[in-house]
Design a protein around this motif. Structure first.
Motif, short mmCIF file in Angstrom:
data_model
loop_
_atom_site.label_atom_id
_atom_site.label_comp_id
_atom_site.label_asym_id
_atom_site.label_seq_id
_atom_site.Cartn_x
_atom_site.Cartn_y
_atom_site.Cartn_z
N ASP A 18 0.85 -1.19 0.00
CA ASP A 18 0.00 0.00 0.00
C ASP A 18 0.89 1.25 0.00
O ASP A 18 1.66 1.46 0.92
N CYS A 23 -3.18 6.23 4.35
CA CYS A 23 -3.79 4.99 4.83
C CYS A 23 -2.96 4.40 5.96
O CYS A 23 -1.74 4.49 5.95
N ASN A 25 -2.42 1.46 6.37
CA ASN A 25 -1.65 0.36 5.79
C ASN A 25 -0.44 0.84 5.00
O ASN A 25 0.27 0.03 4.40
N CYS A 46 -6.45 -2.06 -1.65
CA CYS A 46 -6.41 -2.03 -0.19
C CYS A 46 -7.85 -2.12 0.32
O CYS A 46 -8.74 -1.42 -0.17
N CYS A 49 -8.48 1.70 2.19
CA CYS A 49 -8.54 2.95 1.44
C CYS A 49 -9.00 2.77 0.00
O CYS A 49 -9.25 3.74 -0.70
#
Ligand SMILES: [Zn+2]
Length: 68
Positions: A18, A23, A25, A46, A49
């Motif tokens: 990602d 985000c 992540n 993802c 997001c």
């Protein structure tokens, strides 16, 4: 964009990251196994997001998984 190329219609072990800085992540890597290559274009989103992740690597599964 990614340098990884897929042959169509095969299963891969894919690692994606990602790259969305907003985000939680961000920077994390995710493994998708098995991942089907469809027509040769693989898009991994993802789950948080919804942005497309950068595919870092893809290993062709050998043997290919049985699909009924
Ligand atoms: Zn994300």
């Amino acid at each position: 964009m990614s340098d990884v190329t897929f042959q169509p219609g095969l299963w891969y072990d894919v690692t994606a990251r990602d790259d969305n800085p907003e985000c939680v992540n961000f920077g994390k890597e995710f493994e998708v196994n098995p991942c089907y290559s469809n027509g040769g274009i693989v898009v991994i989103e993802c789950g948080l997001c919804k942005q497309t992740m950068t595919i870092l690597k893809a290993i062709l599964l050998d043997p290919q998984p049985e699909v009924s």
